[in-house]
Design an enzyme around this catalytic site. Structure first.
Site, PDB file in Angstrom:
ATOM      1  N   ASP A  36      11.583  21.898   1.749  1.00 26.12           N
ATOM      2  CA  ASP A  36      11.799  20.200   1.655  1.00 26.12           C
ATOM      3  C   ASP A  36      13.895  20.299   1.464  1.00 26.12           C
ATOM      4  OD1 ASP A  36      10.432  17.787  -0.671  1.00 26.12           O
ATOM      5  OD2 ASP A  36      12.317  17.962  -0.836  1.00 26.12           O
ATOM      6  N   ASN A  89       4.988  16.051   6.149  1.00 27.49           N
ATOM      7  CA  ASN A  89       4.343  15.382   5.507  1.00 27.49           C
ATOM      8  C   ASN A  89       5.580  14.025   5.398  1.00 27.49           C
ATOM      9  OD1 ASN A  89       3.636  13.973   2.522  1.00 27.49           O
ATOM     10  ND2 ASN A  89       4.926  15.171   1.980  1.00 27.49           N
ATOM     11  N   TYR A 155       9.772   1.302   8.704  1.00 31.62           N
ATOM     12  CA  TYR A 155       9.058   2.886   8.121  1.00 31.62           C
ATOM     13  C   TYR A 155       7.519   2.337   9.353  1.00 31.62           C
ATOM     14  CZ  TYR A 155       5.746   4.584   5.480  1.00 31.62           C
ATOM     15  OH  TYR A 155       4.783   5.439   4.234  1.00 31.62           O
ATOM     16  N   LYS A 159       5.566   5.241  11.640  1.00 34.23           N
ATOM     17  CA  LYS A 159       4.291   5.492  11.417  1.00 34.23           C
ATOM     18  C   LYS A 159       3.689   5.144  12.286  1.00 34.23           C
ATOM     19  CE  LYS A 159       4.831   7.377   6.917  1.00 34.23           C
ATOM     20  NZ  LYS A 159       5.124   9.050   6.633  1.00 34.23           N
ATOM     21  N   ILE A 188      -0.191   4.264  -3.262  1.00 35.81           N
ATOM     22  CA  ILE A 188      -0.711   6.140  -4.496  1.00 35.81           C
ATOM     23  C   ILE A 188      -0.041   5.715  -5.672  1.00 35.81           C
ATOM     24  CG2 ILE A 188      -0.746   8.029  -4.158  1.00 35.81           C
ATOM     25  CD1 ILE A 188      -3.054   7.324  -2.519  1.00 35.81           C
ATOM     26  N   THR A 190       2.830   7.078  -7.289  1.00 38.05           N
ATOM     27  CA  THR A 190       3.546   8.428  -6.936  1.00 38.05           C
ATOM     28  C   THR A 190       4.478   8.005  -7.940  1.00 38.05           C
ATOM     29  OG1 THR A 190       5.313   7.273  -5.217  1.00 38.05           O
ATOM     30  CG2 THR A 190       3.559   8.639  -4.962  1.00 38.05           C
TER      31      THR A 190
END
Length: 248
Positions: A36, A89, A155, A159, A188, A190
């Site tokens: 990370d 990821n 984005y 992607k 999702i 998060t």
């Protein structure tokens, strides 16, 4: 570590979906190399895995830098003598706006981390996997890689690019027995999404045919399956885990 314990590297594993994936793979018995851009968050993930009885290490990686991705592979080989799988990821977008109002620096950053970062990760991983004649990669994409979304051009473009990388690399390396797949999460639950007002959260839920948000653990379960021998005849697939949202 047992000689038959597999080693997996997970980028962007400091929180959210990446952390859930790292935790799940730790429970599956992998030694997990957590990477990370945040050392604090990455080490938190490592501790969670260790507290659950697993084995994990942290390596700082700025996904948009090839050298960092190469160092991640090198760390696994230097410490454990192997790298069996990788989950790319790490990614980010840009503040929502119509295309002509998008800040070009924000666009470049989205491309650098999300698209170039995935390319750099795969570049380093596949260099090793091709040398040893085996390996397994899962790229975390998004249903944004399968359809357009208003005001999210950086984005969405990034992607879509990751979809292209995933499918093409799957063809490039299939003859060597290296499998490369993608998971495309829908909305999702998060920490970032949880900051939205309740009304906006309800709107997100209503966009999903199953009428709920997904859980990071559900993305992790899909990754776990794609990396497992149960998916040994699966490559070049982008698997939506989205409650049917891509159909609506």
């Amino acid at each position: 570590m047992s000689n038959d314990t597999k080693v997996v590297a997970v980028t962007g594993a400091g929180d959210g979906i990446g952390r859930a994936i790292a935790e799940r793979l730790g429970k599956d018995g992998y030694t997990v190399i957590v990477s990370d851009i945040s050392e604090e968050k990455g080490n938190e993930t490592v501790q969670i895995i260790k507290d659950a009885g697993g084995t994990a290490d942290f390596v700082f990686v700025d996904a948009g830098k090839l050298e960092d991705n190469e160092n991640l592979v090198k760390f696994a080989l230097d410490k454990y003598g192997r790298l069996d799988a990788a989950v790319n990821n790490a990614g980010l977008g840009a503040p929502p706006a119509p295309l002509a109002k998008i800040d070009t620096a924000a666009f470049d950053r989205a491309m650098s981390v999300t698209l170039r970062g995935t390319f750099f990760g795969m570049h380093a991983q596949l260099d090793h996997f091709a040398e040893v004649g085996k390996g397994n990669i899962v790229n975390i994409i998004s249903i944004g890689g399968l359809q357009a979304t208003k005001n999210l051009s950086p984005y969405i473009a990034a992607k879509h690019g990751v979809v292209g990388l995933t499918e093409t690399a799957a063809l490039d390396y299939a003859e060597q027995g290296i499998r490369i797949n993608g998971v495309a999460p829908g909305p999702i639950k998060t920490a970032a999404l949880a900051t939205l007002p309740e009304k906006m959260l309800k709107e997100q839920e209503d966009l999903v045919p199953l009428h709920r948000l997904g859980d990071p653990a559900e993305i992790a379960a899909a990754v776990s399956w794609l990396l497992s021998d149960e998916a040994s005849f699966v490559t070049g697939v982008v698997l939506p885990v989205d409650g049917g949202a891509v159909l609506s």
